[in-house]
Design a protein around this motif. Structure first.
Motif, PDB file in Angstrom:
ATOM      1  N   ILE A  72      55.874  20.037  34.702  1.00 16.46           N
ATOM      2  CA  ILE A  72      56.796  19.141  35.398  1.00 16.46           C
ATOM      3  C   ILE A  72      57.099  19.686  36.791  1.00 16.46           C
ATOM      4  CG2 ILE A  72      57.846  18.144  33.327  1.00 16.46           C
ATOM      5  CD1 ILE A  72      60.211  20.050  33.696  1.00 16.46           C
ATOM      6  N   VAL A  73      57.221  18.776  37.737  1.00 14.22           N
ATOM      7  CA  VAL A  73      57.560  19.137  39.107  1.00 14.22           C
ATOM      8  C   VAL A  73      59.077  19.231  39.217  1.00 14.22           C
ATOM      9  CG1 VAL A  73      57.501  18.412  41.515  1.00 14.22           C
ATOM     10  CG2 VAL A  73      55.497  18.051  40.058  1.00 14.22           C
ATOM     11  N   MET A  74      59.558  20.379  39.623  1.00 16.00           N
ATOM     12  CA  MET A  74      60.985  20.544  39.864  1.00 16.00           C
ATOM     13  C   MET A  74      61.186  21.434  41.076  1.00 16.00           C
ATOM     14  SD  MET A  74      61.265  23.791  38.559  1.00 16.00           S
ATOM     15  CE  MET A  74      62.768  24.122  37.673  1.00 16.00           C
ATOM     16  N   GLU A  75      62.338  21.293  41.702  1.00 15.39           N
ATOM     17  CA  GLU A  75      62.583  21.997  42.956  1.00 15.39           C
ATOM     18  C   GLU A  75      63.198  23.373  42.693  1.00 15.39           C
ATOM     19  OE1 GLU A  75      66.311  19.861  44.850  1.00 15.39           O
ATOM     20  OE2 GLU A  75      65.010  18.413  43.856  1.00 15.39           O
ATOM     21  N   PRO A  76      63.225  24.246  43.704  1.00 12.95           N
ATOM     22  CA  PRO A  76      63.731  25.605  43.485  1.00 12.95           C
ATOM     23  C   PRO A  76      65.139  25.658  42.897  1.00 12.95           C
ATOM     24  CG  PRO A  76      62.579  25.501  45.587  1.00 12.95           C
ATOM     25  CD  PRO A  76      62.652  24.087  45.071  1.00 12.95           C
ATOM     26  N   SER A  77      66.041  24.784  43.358  1.00 17.31           N
ATOM     27  CA  SER A  77      67.411  24.795  42.829  1.00 17.31           C
ATOM     28  C   SER A  77      67.428  24.634  41.314  1.00 17.31           C
ATOM     29  CB  SER A  77      68.233  23.680  43.481  1.00 17.31           C
ATOM     30  OG  SER A  77      68.316  23.862  44.875  1.00 17.31           O
ATOM     31  N   SER A  78      66.494  23.822  40.800  1.00 13.06           N
ATOM     32  CA  SER A  78      66.444  23.550  39.368  1.00 13.06           C
ATOM     33  C   SER A  78      65.953  24.738  38.560  1.00 13.06           C
ATOM     34  CB  SER A  78      65.525  22.357  39.098  1.00 13.06           C
ATOM     35  OG  SER A  78      65.978  21.202  39.757  1.00 13.06           O
ATOM     36  N   ALA A  79      65.294  25.692  39.212  1.00 16.49           N
ATOM     37  CA  ALA A  79      64.761  26.861  38.524  1.00 16.49           C
ATOM     38  C   ALA A  79      65.798  27.970  38.361  1.00 16.49           C
ATOM     39  CB  ALA A  79      63.550  27.406  39.289  1.00 16.49           C
ATOM     40  N   VAL A  80      66.916  27.867  39.050  1.00 14.01           N
ATOM     41  CA  VAL A  80      67.902  28.946  39.036  1.00 14.01           C
ATOM     42  C   VAL A  80      68.473  29.205  37.635  1.00 14.01           C
ATOM     43  CG1 VAL A  80      70.061  29.801  40.055  1.00 14.01           C
ATOM     44  CG2 VAL A  80      68.411  28.570  41.481  1.00 14.01           C
ATOM     45  N   PRO A  81      68.783  28.167  36.837  1.00  6.73           N
ATOM     46  CA  PRO A  81      69.275  28.460  35.482  1.00  6.73           C
ATOM     47  C   PRO A  81      68.300  29.257  34.628  1.00  6.73           C
ATOM     48  CG  PRO A  81      69.845  26.223  36.078  1.00  6.73           C
ATOM     49  CD  PRO A  81      68.917  26.720  37.145  1.00  6.73           C
ATOM     50  N   LEU A  82      67.030  28.889  34.625  1.00  8.49           N
ATOM     51  CA  LEU A  82      66.065  29.652  33.833  1.00  8.49           C
ATOM     52  C   LEU A  82      65.938  31.073  34.372  1.00  8.49           C
ATOM     53  CD1 LEU A  82      64.045  29.930  31.556  1.00  8.49           C
ATOM     54  CD2 LEU A  82      62.278  29.003  33.087  1.00  8.49           C
ATOM     55  N   ALA A  83      65.942  31.216  35.689  1.00  7.28           N
ATOM     56  CA  ALA A  83      65.892  32.557  36.282  1.00  7.28           C
ATOM     57  C   ALA A  83      67.069  33.402  35.814  1.00  7.28           C
ATOM     58  CB  ALA A  83      65.877  32.450  37.806  1.00  7.28           C
ATOM     59  N   ALA A  84      68.258  32.788  35.758  1.00  8.31           N
ATOM     60  CA  ALA A  84      69.453  33.514  35.319  1.00  8.31           C
ATOM     61  C   ALA A  84      69.380  33.862  33.837  1.00  8.31           C
ATOM     62  CB  ALA A  84      70.697  32.679  35.604  1.00  8.31           C
ATOM     63  N   ILE A  85      68.822  32.964  33.029  1.00 10.11           N
ATOM     64  CA  ILE A  85      68.666  33.237  31.599  1.00 10.11           C
ATOM     65  C   ILE A  85      67.696  34.396  31.372  1.00 10.11           C
ATOM     66  CG2 ILE A  85      67.697  32.309  29.454  1.00 10.11           C
ATOM     67  CD1 ILE A  85      68.879  29.587  30.244  1.00 10.11           C
ATOM     68  N   LEU A  86      66.579  34.381  32.080  1.00  9.02           N
ATOM     69  CA  LEU A  86      65.588  35.454  31.926  1.00  9.02           C
ATOM     70  C   LEU A  86      66.165  36.812  32.327  1.00  9.02           C
ATOM     71  CD1 LEU A  86      62.467  33.539  33.265  1.00  9.02           C
ATOM     72  CD2 LEU A  86      62.738  34.454  30.947  1.00  9.02           C
ATOM     73  N   LYS A  87      67.089  36.793  33.263  1.00  6.75           N
ATOM     74  CA  LYS A  87      67.729  38.023  33.729  1.00  6.75           C
ATOM     75  C   LYS A  87      68.820  38.499  32.761  1.00  6.75           C
ATOM     76  CE  LYS A  87      70.251  39.683  37.838  1.00  6.75           C
ATOM     77  NZ  LYS A  87      70.822  39.241  39.140  1.00  6.75           N
ATOM     78  N   ASN A  88      69.329  37.570  31.930  1.00 12.16           N
ATOM     79  CA  ASN A  88      70.453  37.872  31.038  1.00 12.16           C
ATOM     80  C   ASN A  88      70.146  37.448  29.601  1.00 12.16           C
ATOM     81  OD1 ASN A  88      72.882  38.587  33.038  1.00 12.16           O
ATOM     82  ND2 ASN A  88      71.773  36.855  33.929  1.00 12.16           N
ATOM     83  N   LYS A  89      68.972  37.828  29.129  1.00 10.54           N
ATOM     84  CA  LYS A  89      68.520  37.380  27.806  1.00 10.54           C
ATOM     85  C   LYS A  89      69.518  37.721  26.694  1.00 10.54           C
ATOM     86  CE  LYS A  89      63.549  37.816  28.801  1.00 10.54           C
ATOM     87  NZ  LYS A  89      62.281  38.499  28.398  1.00 10.54           N
ATOM     88  N   HIS A  90      70.207  38.836  26.852  1.00  3.46           N
ATOM     89  CA  HIS A  90      71.141  39.275  25.811  1.00  3.46           C
ATOM     90  C   HIS A  90      72.255  38.265  25.562  1.00  3.46           C
ATOM     91  CE1 HIS A  90      72.958  40.518  29.627  1.00  3.46           C
ATOM     92  NE2 HIS A  90      74.126  40.524  29.004  1.00  3.46           N
TER      93      HIS A  90
END
Length: 315
Positions: free
Chosen positions: A273-291
């Motif tokens: 799916i095509v999504m913009e950088p702003s939309s990727a921030v939640p997944l980026a934050a989850i990957l950084k805070n998996k715990h």
């Protein structure tokens, strides 16, 4: 300051149904395994005009009286709100003027014009944006529809999480990107009333972390011109959105520019799916805070898909 209610959200959903998509929820076994949680992506990148903001814009435009509508609408926007307001105004057949930073992606300027809106450019700072906008309203008399500090807009955005909890049972948390806080406020409005056990998280770029610093400091801290690849998240919180954030959000998590780009590439590659950088921030934050999310059922609001394919952040 009028704080929108659950009734406002229900009324908004009825009002905007003819003008929006009920967007799908997608999943990825690969990403679930990577995170160690079950993620449910609410795909507002597939919304009308390519962003969740079609909801709030449509609620504002179609809630206007005939007298108000005749003067048209105006706003300032880095892209998606302006595009969506132009879309909604076009559906109603009224004028729309959008003040946009000259540095906004060309694709977003073209999208505003494509829906019949007029673009007026300003410098890429909050102060310039507001000064130029004041001139526009003085000239046109148009109804101001703020991108997020507007009860009509928040009530419209709140319909997204209403759909999400109808589509996915037993969520433990929902996470959305935060800039000005319109989507997060709408999420708070719906979930605190309809699913109060669901935790609400916001995700923000480290290089535009004024909401994070506001949340930790207990008062609004605004940056004038932050620089981040997540161009939709550069604006500060305002009084109305701050009310929801300070009272209802569990935490605000941040992600680096590299984290954001990597998450964006991951979603493009694995979910197609095509999504913009702003939309990727939640997944980026989850990957950084998996715990924080391990073993949980997490709703992620993919806020938009209006990306300039000629200037992708990894090119």
């Amino acid at each position: 300051m009028y704080i929108p209610t659950l009734s406002d959200m229900f009324e908004a959903h009825q009002r905007i149904k003819p003008h929006i998509h009920r967007t799908p929820v997608l999943t990825s076994t690969f990403i679930d395994t990577l995170v160690g949680a079950n993620l449910f992506f609410k795909c507002e990148n597939l919304q009308k005009a390519g962003a969740f903001k079609a909801r709030g814009a449509s609620n504002a435009v179609f809630g206007l009286s005939e007298e108000q509508a005749a003067r048209g609408v105006a706003t300032h926007s880095s892209g998606n709100h302006g595009t969506c307001l132009s879309y909604a105004a076009g559906r109603r057949g009224i004028p729309c003027t959008v003040v946009m930073p000259r540095t906004a992606p060309q694709a977003k300027k073209d999208a505003v014009r494509g829906y019949g809106g007029q673009v007026v450019e300003c410098e890429p700072s909050t102060s310039s944006r507001e000064a130029v906008f004041a001139e526009v309203v003085a000239e046109t008399g148009a109804e101001f529809v703020h991108p997020y500090n507007d009860s009509r807009v928040i009530a419209g955005q709140a319909t997204c999480s209403k759909e999400l909890i109808e589509q996915v049972d037993d969520l433990d948390a929902v996470i959305a990107p935060i800039g000005g806080g319109g989507m997060v406020s709408g999420t708070c409005l719906t979930l605190t009333n309809l699913a109060p056990r669901v935790k609400i998280y916001a995700a923000e770029p480290e290089q535009a972390d004024d909401a994070y610093r506001s949340f930790k400091g207990g008062h609004i801290i605004a940056d004038d011109a932050p620089n981040t690849v997540a161009d939709g998240l550069k604006v500060p919180l305002k009084e109305l959105t701050w009310h929801f954030v300070k009272n209802n959000v569990s935490d605000i998590l941040t992600a680096s520019e590299t984290d954001i780009i990597d998450a964006m590439k991951l979603i493009w590659k694995r979910m197609k799916i095509v999504m913009e950088p702003s939309s990727a921030v939640p997944l980026a934050a989850i990957l950084k805070n998996k715990h924080l999310f391990s073993g949980k059922r997490i709703g992620i609001i993919v806020t938009g898909g209006n990306v300039d394919l000629d200037t992708l952040p990894w090119q």
